[in-house]
Write an enzyme that holds these catalytic residues in place. Structure first.
Site, PDB file in Angstrom:
ATOM      1  N   ARG A   1      37.742  53.675  20.559  1.00 54.75           N
ATOM      2  CA  ARG A   1      38.483  54.322  21.655  1.00 54.75           C
ATOM      3  C   ARG A   1      37.779  54.035  22.973  1.00 54.75           C
ATOM      4  O   ARG A   1      36.568  53.823  22.989  1.00 54.75           O
ATOM      5  CB  ARG A   1      38.531  55.844  21.469  1.00 54.75           C
ATOM      6  CG  ARG A   1      39.067  56.303  20.141  1.00 54.75           C
ATOM      7  CD  ARG A   1      40.545  55.979  19.999  1.00 54.75           C
ATOM      8  NE  ARG A   1      40.911  55.859  18.590  1.00 54.75           N
ATOM      9  CZ  ARG A   1      41.470  56.814  17.882  1.00 54.75           C
ATOM     10  NH1 ARG A   1      41.749  57.969  18.440  1.00 54.75           N
ATOM     11  NH2 ARG A   1      41.785  56.621  16.622  1.00 54.75           N
TER      12      ARG A   1
ATOM     13  N   ASP B   1      25.892  56.338  43.036  1.00 54.06           N
ATOM     14  CA  ASP B   1      25.554  55.051  42.391  1.00 54.06           C
ATOM     15  C   ASP B   1      24.074  54.686  42.449  1.00 54.06           C
ATOM     16  O   ASP B   1      23.667  53.747  41.783  1.00 54.06           O
ATOM     17  CB  ASP B   1      26.332  53.911  43.072  1.00 54.06           C
ATOM     18  CG  ASP B   1      27.827  54.027  42.865  1.00 54.06           C
ATOM     19  OD1 ASP B   1      28.242  54.803  41.999  1.00 54.06           O
ATOM     20  OD2 ASP B   1      28.578  53.335  43.583  1.00 54.06           O
TER      21      ASP B   1
END
Ligand code: ADP
Length: 366
Positions: free
Chosen positions: A278, A152
């Protein structure tokens, strides 16, 4: 001979193996013995076979392997003092009084707690007759050095954490793949990436792939973000763009801390922007695979520095964390780096987004 232990803990990250390899070989190079502690703090609490001496050849081939070959775990026992008491005992039995930990802020906090309690733990072990005065005598202080392994890039005071650039590269590859099919069908894709309190992956993926819109925790969108986003997307389409990519960080939310989910974004793009949309959640693909060249380099240079930091440590030195700032490998006080990291999360929770961004900006203006 001095014995240095190395362990990987918390979420795995590409490059952790490079760090283990560098620590093992550098320890040997400096005339010390190197020990790998398997399965994170679990290995420290269980002891025995979970703590193994590592020789030069034992880490051969580690550099290019993803994940962590010595294992990682979440260890509830280590969060409590009795677990750390057991860990201290196992370390003394193995003759280890220095630990290099590669993990996230949780793992590094735990390590510093063990160091702070060290003398008290040894005293208790003698009182409980688990160890003798003779046994604990050579181990007056515990040295801890932190290496930040996290995809991260969520630790303050370092420009990059071990794993973040591999993860970013993987996300870019995935978005590129989605791009080709999106363009063919003129579709929109909402892509969820990792990052709970830290939008670095989402932000840099957005920059690197030319995404149309991103959502990150530190800087939530405006109050009428729904309209704003649809306006931007429609404008891009009007300019002839055949695809739409929106990147949503796992920890994304609005200014009232209501979660913004990929499905919410999908519904908006479908119903308000009229796009065939999507959702793709990248999930653990972002963690896996081989480390990038950058992470091999970073983990190696930082592993080398970690061993030097162990050998330089005095009882007075605060535990260091090895950082990279403006391309230089440097040491910073571990607890300060963690405190600054927590401050960002606290600012977000208090909806003080200006403060959160100010803190993030400060990270790059050292
Ligand atoms: P990360 O290191 O990636 O932030 P965690 O927060 O899950 O991941 O921490 C990994 C492990 O470190 C935990 O399972 C626990 O064993 C140990 N740990 C985390 N926080 C503490 C703490 N405050 N005190 C002691 N040990 C901790």
């Amino acid at each position: 001979k001095r014995r240095i232990g190395v362990l990987t803990s918390g979420g795995d990250a590409p490059g952790m193996n490079g760090a283990v390899r560098a620590v093992v070989r550098m320890a040997i190079h400096y005339g010390c013995e190197a020990y790998a502690i398997y399965e994170g703090y679990d290995g420290l609490v269980k002891g025995g076979d979970m703590i193994k001496e590592m020789h030069w050849e034992d880490v051969r081939g580690f550099l290019s392997e993803g994940g962590t070959l010595i294992g990682t775990a979440r260890c509830a026992e280590f969060r409590e003092r009795p677990g750390r008491l057991q860990a201290a005992k196992n370390m003394i039995i193995k003759g280890i009084d220095a630990l290099v930990i590669c993990g996230g802020d949780g793992s590094l906090t735990g390590a510093d707690t063990l160091r702070a309690e060290w003398q008290g733990l040894l005293k208790e072990l003698v009182e409980k007759k688990e160890l003798t005065e003779e046994q604990i005598k050579p181990f007056t202080h515990l040295n801890i050095v932190g290496l930040v392994g996290s995809i991260d890039n969520d630790l303050s005071m370092t420009d990059a954490t071990i794993g973040c650039y591999s993860s970013l590269a993987r996300i870019c590859e995935a978005v590129d793949s989605v791009d080709t099919t999106a363009t063919s069908h003129q579709r929109a894709f909402v892509i969820e990436v990792m990052g709970r309190h830290c939008g670095w992956l989402a932000l840099m993926a957005g920059v690197s792939t030319g995404a149309d819109f991103i959502f990150i925790p530190e800087e939530p969108p405006s109050e009428n973000w729904q309209e704003e986003m649809c306006h931007v997307i429609k404008k891009h389409r009007a300019m002839g763009k055949r695809k739409t990519i929106v990147i949503v960080a796992e920890g994304a939310h609005d200014r009232e801390l209501n979660k913004i989910t990929p499905n919410m974004v999908k519904d908006l793009l479908t119903n308000q922007a009229g796009l065939d949309t999507r959702v793709t959640t990248l999930g653990h693909v972002q963690r896996g695979g081989t480390p990038s060249a950058y992470d091999r380099m970073l983990s190696t240079l930082q592993g080398v520095e970690a061993v030097r930091a162990v050998l330089d440590a005095t009882p007075e030195t605060p535990s260091p964390v090895i950082c990279i700032i403006e391309n230089k490998i440097v040491r910073r006080p571990l607890l300060e780096a963690i405190a600054q990291t927590k401050e960002v999360a606290t600012a977000i929770e208090a909806k003080d987004f200006d403060r959160a961004m100010e803190l993030r900006d400060a990270e790059f203006a050292e």
